[in-house]
Structures are given as C-alpha cells and as structure tokens.
Design a protein around this motif. Structure first.
Motif, mmCIF file in Angstrom:
data_model
loop_
_atom_site.group_PDB
_atom_site.id
_atom_site.type_symbol
_atom_site.label_atom_id
_atom_site.label_comp_id
_atom_site.label_asym_id
_atom_site.label_seq_id
_atom_site.Cartn_x
_atom_site.Cartn_y
_atom_site.Cartn_z
ATOM 1 N N GLN A 30 66.092 -25.316 127.695
ATOM 2 C CA GLN A 30 66.976 -26.293 127.048
ATOM 3 C C GLN A 30 66.404 -27.704 127.151
ATOM 4 N N TRP A 31 65.478 -28.011 126.257
ATOM 5 C CA TRP A 31 64.784 -29.292 126.271
ATOM 6 C C TRP A 31 65.614 -30.440 125.726
ATOM 7 N N PHE A 32 66.702 -30.163 124.998
ATOM 8 C CA PHE A 32 67.473 -31.235 124.378
ATOM 9 C C PHE A 32 68.124 -32.156 125.417
ATOM 10 N N TRP A 33 68.245 -31.703 126.666
ATOM 11 C CA TRP A 33 68.831 -32.538 127.725
ATOM 12 C C TRP A 33 67.977 -33.786 127.995
ATOM 13 N N PHE A 34 66.665 -33.657 127.843
ATOM 14 C CA PHE A 34 65.780 -34.780 128.146
ATOM 15 C C PHE A 34 65.980 -35.957 127.182
ATOM 16 N N PRO A 35 65.931 -35.725 125.856
ATOM 17 C CA PRO A 35 66.217 -36.864 124.969
ATOM 18 C C PRO A 35 67.653 -37.358 125.101
ATOM 19 N N MET A 36 68.572 -36.431 125.382
ATOM 20 C CA MET A 36 69.968 -36.842 125.542
ATOM 21 C C MET A 36 70.110 -37.791 126.733
ATOM 22 N N ALA A 37 69.484 -37.454 127.850
ATOM 23 C CA ALA A 37 69.572 -38.297 129.052
ATOM 24 C C ALA A 37 68.835 -39.616 128.856
ATOM 25 N N GLY A 38 67.621 -39.561 128.316
ATOM 26 C CA GLY A 38 66.846 -40.781 128.119
ATOM 27 C C GLY A 38 67.515 -41.751 127.166
ATOM 28 N N TRP A 39 67.940 -41.238 126.030
ATOM 29 C CA TRP A 39 68.599 -42.088 125.040
ATOM 30 C C TRP A 39 69.940 -42.572 125.591
ATOM 31 N N GLY A 40 70.626 -41.716 126.359
ATOM 32 C CA GLY A 40 71.909 -42.108 126.961
ATOM 33 C C GLY A 40 71.749 -43.273 127.929
ATOM 34 N N PHE A 58 71.308 -28.204 118.431
ATOM 35 C CA PHE A 58 71.342 -27.087 117.477
ATOM 36 C C PHE A 58 69.940 -26.523 117.245
ATOM 37 N N VAL A 59 68.965 -27.415 117.037
ATOM 38 C CA VAL A 59 67.581 -26.969 116.840
ATOM 39 C C VAL A 59 67.085 -26.224 118.071
ATOM 40 N N ASN A 60 67.402 -26.744 119.249
ATOM 41 C CA ASN A 60 67.010 -26.089 120.496
ATOM 42 C C ASN A 60 67.660 -24.711 120.615
ATOM 43 N N LEU A 84 74.883 -46.116 118.750
ATOM 44 C CA LEU A 84 75.840 -45.107 119.212
ATOM 45 C C LEU A 84 76.077 -44.028 118.155
ATOM 46 N N ILE A 85 76.225 -44.433 116.914
ATOM 47 C CA ILE A 85 76.425 -43.459 115.826
ATOM 48 C C ILE A 85 75.207 -42.555 115.690
ATOM 49 N N ALA A 86 74.017 -43.146 115.739
ATOM 50 C CA ALA A 86 72.790 -42.344 115.652
ATOM 51 C C ALA A 86 72.724 -41.348 116.805
ATOM 52 N N TYR A 87 73.057 -41.789 118.005
ATOM 53 C CA TYR A 87 73.068 -40.906 119.191
ATOM 54 C C TYR A 87 74.019 -39.725 118.965
ATOM 55 N N CYS A 88 75.221 -40.039 118.477
ATOM 56 C CA CYS A 88 76.241 -38.995 118.266
ATOM 57 C C CYS A 88 75.859 -38.021 117.155
ATOM 58 N N LEU A 89 74.985 -38.421 116.255
ATOM 59 C CA LEU A 89 74.541 -37.520 115.191
ATOM 60 C C LEU A 89 73.269 -36.757 115.567
ATOM 61 N N VAL A 90 72.320 -37.432 116.192
ATOM 62 C CA VAL A 90 71.011 -36.842 116.466
ATOM 63 C C VAL A 90 71.058 -35.856 117.631
ATOM 64 N N ILE A 91 71.738 -36.187 118.707
ATOM 65 C CA ILE A 91 71.751 -35.314 119.886
ATOM 66 C C ILE A 91 72.354 -33.938 119.577
ATOM 67 N N PRO A 92 73.501 -33.851 118.895
ATOM 68 C CA PRO A 92 73.984 -32.504 118.526
ATOM 69 C C PRO A 92 73.011 -31.748 117.621
ATOM 70 N N PHE A 93 72.325 -32.475 116.729
ATOM 71 C CA PHE A 93 71.327 -31.836 115.881
ATOM 72 C C PHE A 93 70.184 -31.270 116.726
ATOM 73 N N LEU A 94 69.722 -32.056 117.703
ATOM 74 C CA LEU A 94 68.659 -31.571 118.583
ATOM 75 C C LEU A 94 69.115 -30.359 119.395
#
Length: 102
Positions: A52-62, A42-44, A30-40
């Motif tokens: 907006q590709w960051f939705w895909f890892p956010m949904a999959g990891w979620g 931001f990069v996007n 959960l901590i990794a998710y909360c740190l990595v997804i906002p970073f992704l």
C-alpha cells in the motif's frame, strides 16, 4: 476628522489582497489533496494492493498541507506576521527620524 494617507490605504489593501490569495491557495491545495489521494488509493487498490504505497504521498502531502494551513491561518510566531509588521514599522520610523535630523 483625520485623513488616512493614500499610501497607508494602498498598503492595507495589498496586505488584505495577499491574505486572500494565500487563503485561496490553501483551499485549492486542500481540494487537490481531497481529489488526488483517493484516486491514488484507487490506483493502488487496482494494481498492487499487497503493498500500500499510497500512504506515503498521503502522509507527505498531508504534512505539507498542515504547514500551509499554519502559514495561512496561524503564523503569528517568532518570525510571523506580527513580527514582520513591527520590523516594517521600526524601519519606517528610523527612516523618518533620519529625514528629520539629516
């Protein structure tokens, strides 16, 4: 007063330890998710906000995080922990029965 066998105490300890390790693993995830997804996100945003590709890892990891939470906190279904405990108890009783009669 009935003395609890050492093997039963050890078994309970090992189950409790596994439960703690599972909960700890979930919180690390959960901590990794909360740190990595906002970073992704931001990069996007900085590179190609038009797509907006960051939705895909956010949904999959979620979804994976949801399954992990279910496994750690709920998992009492048809093949969950209660079923597992019942089966273990059944096998132990079968073995004891064989030893008595065999």
């Amino acid at each position: 007063m009935k003395k609890i066998p050492d093997s039963e105490i050890e078994s309970k300890y090992l189950r409790a330890r596994k439960k703690v390790e599972d909960i700890k693993g979930f919180y690390y995830n959960l901590i990794a998710y909360c740190l990595v997804i906002p970073f992704l996100a931001f990069v996007n945003y900085k590179t190609s906000w038009g797509y907006q590709w960051f939705w895909f890892p956010m949904a999959g990891w979620g979804v994976g995080l949801g399954f992990h939470a279910y496994h750690v906190f709920v998992d009492t279904g048809i093949l969950g922990r209660r079923w597992e405990e019942r089966k273990i108890q059944e096998f132990i009783e079968e073995e004891e029965e064989k030893m008595r009669w065999g």
